[in-house]
Design a protein around this motif. Sequence first.
Motif: not given
Lengths: 243, 260
Positions: B39-43, B45-50, B144-147, B151-155
């Motif tokens: 989860l930590g890595l996922w969040v 990556q959301i910050r980085f990609i999104g 983590p990057r895929l998930l 989330v990020s790209v559609p947003l």
Amino acid sequence: MIKIEDIHKSFGRTKVLNGVSLEVKQGELVALVGGSGSGKSVLLKHIAGLLRPDSGFIYINGTEITGLNKRQLELVRKEFGFLFQGGALFDSLTLFENVAFPLTEKLRLPKEEVTQRVLHYLDLVGLSGSEEKYPSQVSGGMIKRAALARSLITEPKIMLFDEPTTGLDPQMSLSILNLIRSVHDRLNLTGIIVTHAIPSVFKFTNRILMIYEGRIYFDGSPEEFKRSEEPIIRRFLGEEVLD
Amino acid sequence: MGPIRYIGAFTLNKLKRLGRMFFFLFEAFLYSIIPPIKLGLWVRQIRFIGAESLSVILLTGTFSGMVLGFQGYYSLSRFGSEAFLGPAVGLSLIKEIGPVISALMVTGRAGSAITAEIGIMRISEQIDAIELMGLNPFRYLVVPRLLAALVSVPLLTSIFDVVGILGGYLIGVKLLGVGSGTYFGEMANYVDLKDVTEGLLKSISFAVIIVWVSCFKGYYTGIYTGFGAEGVSKATTQAVVMASVLILLWDYVMTSLLFS
């Protein structure tokens, strides 16, 4: 126990391993020596299952690993500790987090125990006070020592060291070899050290293997190695050979 | 025999690489549904990609909308249909331009960085180190990057659409004199939920393409591109080009499927 039977490996047209066979018994600490580019690291990576041989077999504690799939290899590797030549620390983590990584991710130990063990091992390799530094902020020698701490902290049953003392000053080299010896004695682990630290390594192992032209050229005690009259060994040891 | 053998070896090599690439995608999905998820890595990556792509999306979205405002008004005024500027801008952005340009922007900003980071981890043996700990690198590097991208790209695409529509409003209404009520009213009449869903479906599939290609190219740096800084540089370039081309090709495939 590590047993290798007649492994061959080529990269393109370059033949690196040309029929290597050897056996390392449980609890044995062996030094693997040889010239640069002789295939020492490649052999170590085969034992760890990172490379697959073109032909031949590798047995780890009786399990033949060359035909295992990823999931099966993961299980075998849980017994391993591996020290990479360049350290292979994670850039995005501090030294503390790097050393703690196998404990938190692999063994899932409680936080207090992780902290205690990490600080102990960092102290053993002389890195107390550098816990919060990132790999980019420390020297190559410090990276090597942190990597050594990371590889030993899980107390593995089989330890593969790829040049643990390269880049370290003589005093630090000696203390690292002492540390490897003491951990080996305490845990009775099976270990292979790829090294150029001659003659220091003679004091820390009972058996020397020399790889030459893709084969095990010498297999014997440090005394026999030093006294060998083989020109290739004399040349490797840096002494003048008169034909 | 020489040329035939060469062609055969070349074809087999390409097929093998393609197979490996699809298997990579399969594994990425597989480990995304099998716990544990980091989860930590996922969040992170959301910050980085999104979150960190937001400024570039706001900027490109606004200007794309403004250009559509001008071009749409110019075309529609020839038929005396300026009133339909709202639906023209809205439909173009939501169905096509929003998902495609957002994906291309994320590819350029985050996809290239993903390939470079994983590529450096590969050549410095950090991925081997994860494997030798008996851990699965996919759980740390790919999942983590895929998930996060899903989330990020559609947003980001939705944000692109909104600021684009506002950019079109700025030009059409404030500069060229289309009525504000007409702009939004006609847009509400002609843009359906189906159009929004279509755009979102596209952006989800583009997210998969970006992470798939970027991670694959980084993961196999050294094997396909050579080692060292040059290998990472080649892998990064290949990832951006391949992901961009695949996005445009897949956009055509999806558009034709959804059209029929």
